[in-house]
Design a protein around this motif. Sequence first.
Motif, short mmCIF file in Angstrom:
data_model
loop_
_atom_site.label_atom_id
_atom_site.label_comp_id
_atom_site.label_asym_id
_atom_site.label_seq_id
_atom_site.Cartn_x
_atom_site.Cartn_y
_atom_site.Cartn_z
N UNK A 317 1.72 -1.13 -0.11
CA UNK A 317 -0.03 -0.19 -0.31
C UNK A 317 1.37 1.44 0.00
N UNK A 318 2.46 1.29 0.07
CA UNK A 318 3.22 2.09 -0.08
C UNK A 318 3.74 3.09 -1.18
N UNK A 319 3.19 4.10 -0.86
CA UNK A 319 3.71 5.17 -2.34
C UNK A 319 4.91 5.17 -2.14
N UNK A 320 5.25 5.31 -3.67
CA UNK A 320 6.93 5.15 -3.92
C UNK A 320 7.08 6.36 -5.14
N UNK A 321 8.17 7.33 -4.06
CA UNK A 321 7.94 8.24 -5.33
C UNK A 321 9.64 8.61 -5.56
N UNK A 333 12.58 10.58 -20.58
CA UNK A 333 13.43 9.59 -19.63
C UNK A 333 12.57 9.01 -18.63
N UNK A 334 11.87 10.30 -17.79
CA UNK A 334 11.37 10.17 -17.08
C UNK A 334 9.73 9.61 -16.70
N UNK A 335 9.91 9.21 -18.22
CA UNK A 335 8.26 8.41 -18.02
C UNK A 335 8.61 7.18 -18.74
N UNK A 343 7.00 2.63 -10.19
CA UNK A 343 6.89 4.01 -9.45
C UNK A 343 5.49 4.65 -9.38
N UNK A 344 4.76 5.03 -8.23
CA UNK A 344 3.57 6.15 -7.70
C UNK A 344 3.60 7.39 -8.41
N UNK A 345 5.10 8.42 -8.78
CA UNK A 345 5.11 9.41 -8.49
C UNK A 345 6.70 9.70 -9.43
N UNK A 346 7.17 10.22 -10.42
CA UNK A 346 8.43 11.12 -10.27
C UNK A 346 8.34 12.10 -10.51
N UNK A 347 10.00 12.52 -10.15
CA UNK A 347 10.34 14.46 -10.47
C UNK A 347 11.26 13.92 -10.89
N UNK A 366 9.30 18.28 -12.59
CA UNK A 366 8.03 18.58 -13.64
C UNK A 366 7.23 17.39 -12.56
N UNK A 367 6.27 16.94 -12.22
CA UNK A 367 6.01 16.07 -11.72
C UNK A 367 4.94 14.94 -12.73
N UNK A 368 5.83 13.80 -12.49
CA UNK A 368 4.14 13.15 -13.56
C UNK A 368 4.28 11.82 -12.53
#
Length: 399
Positions: A317-321, A333-335, A343-347, A366-368
């Motif tokens: 259930x963890x959020x992974x950034x 590259x980030x996408x 991941x749930x989010x990439x900065x 940029x937040x993805x």
Amino acid sequence: MAHITIFVTGSIAAYKTVYLLRQLQKDGHQVRVAMTSAATKFVGVDTFASLTHQPVLTNLFDQNDGKIGHIELADWTDLAIVAPASADVIAKMANGIADDAVTSTLLAVHAPTIVVPAMNSHMWEKDATQRNLRLLKTDGYLVMDPAFGQLAEGYAGKGRFPEPNVIAQFVEKQLDSQEGPLAGRKILVTAGGTLEYIDPVRFIGNRSSGKMGLAIAKAALMMGANVTLIAGTMSVPVPENSRLQTIRVRTTEEMLEQVDQQFADCDALVMAAAIADFKPQQMADEKIKKHAGENTWTLHLSTTPDILKRMGEKKQSQLVIGFAAETQDLLTNAQHKLASKHADMIVANDVAKAGSGFGVDTNQVTILQPHQEPDAWPLLSKDAVAQRLMRLVVKELSK
């Protein structure tokens, strides 16, 4: 140590703010000041400028090194204190009115805000004032009750500005508070760089200062979280806090071991560390010496463990950034990293861009997120990026 901005408004109690400022400085905080036009009738701008060694914001059109003054100050702020808070400014804050430097900055501040009312007891008791204070509390502002005592008008009543040391104690309590939108949550943060040793004195590393990861840890603490900071090489000091556990590591393997141990009971992992992607296949037992006639030296490298990917695959259930520090093809590259690491989010940030990345106090990211359009943020202080990121964490965890 926090970045604290004091917003001084038009009340005779404004002179007491000088003593509050000095107490906050003694407690180790960096303090800046913004004043309404009415406040300057009671205390001179030069008084606060001399004590803070910073310009005092009084004009909505002031600039700081070419930056828009009230926005720069809002982004800098970890904690805002409106002291003294006049009935007029309380009413404006409650209704979102931004017609001067103080109210415009307060509308832009995303940090916790303490309101310290000071006014005549008749004004304090007025239904309109109490209604405005209820609105502020509903919006999440922290409101201190004024003291009962001798007023400027010569009689006793409720509305007196609390003693500066009492306010300072309230501030420290809030900075160490377990209340907030992340109260009861455990946030796991990695920061700094990892080292991979070539021999006992040489290593492969990077220029990470740890500033971004530390800013994230501080923002999470300000929102009430319990934070575990796994820190590699860092050039910035880590503050002490009863809700902060700091674990020092050097190599990527050591960081993986500690992240893996802490991951199971965390609510969110923020991988802000700059992990070394490669390591020598074998570390020499002794310092490698140069030899006459040898002008080249071949170093064989292998990849290090991919901590973000392992945790992305392991999450329940963890959020992974994760962070993506790139020098080219940022979004592509980030996408790819977002998908391949689960991941749930990439900065994502372009570390080749001026003012962004290693060693500086600002970042442009940029937040993805999966199935969402990339969200490009403007150039902000790393503290402001961290605060906005933690608000996103609150939103995602609430789902």
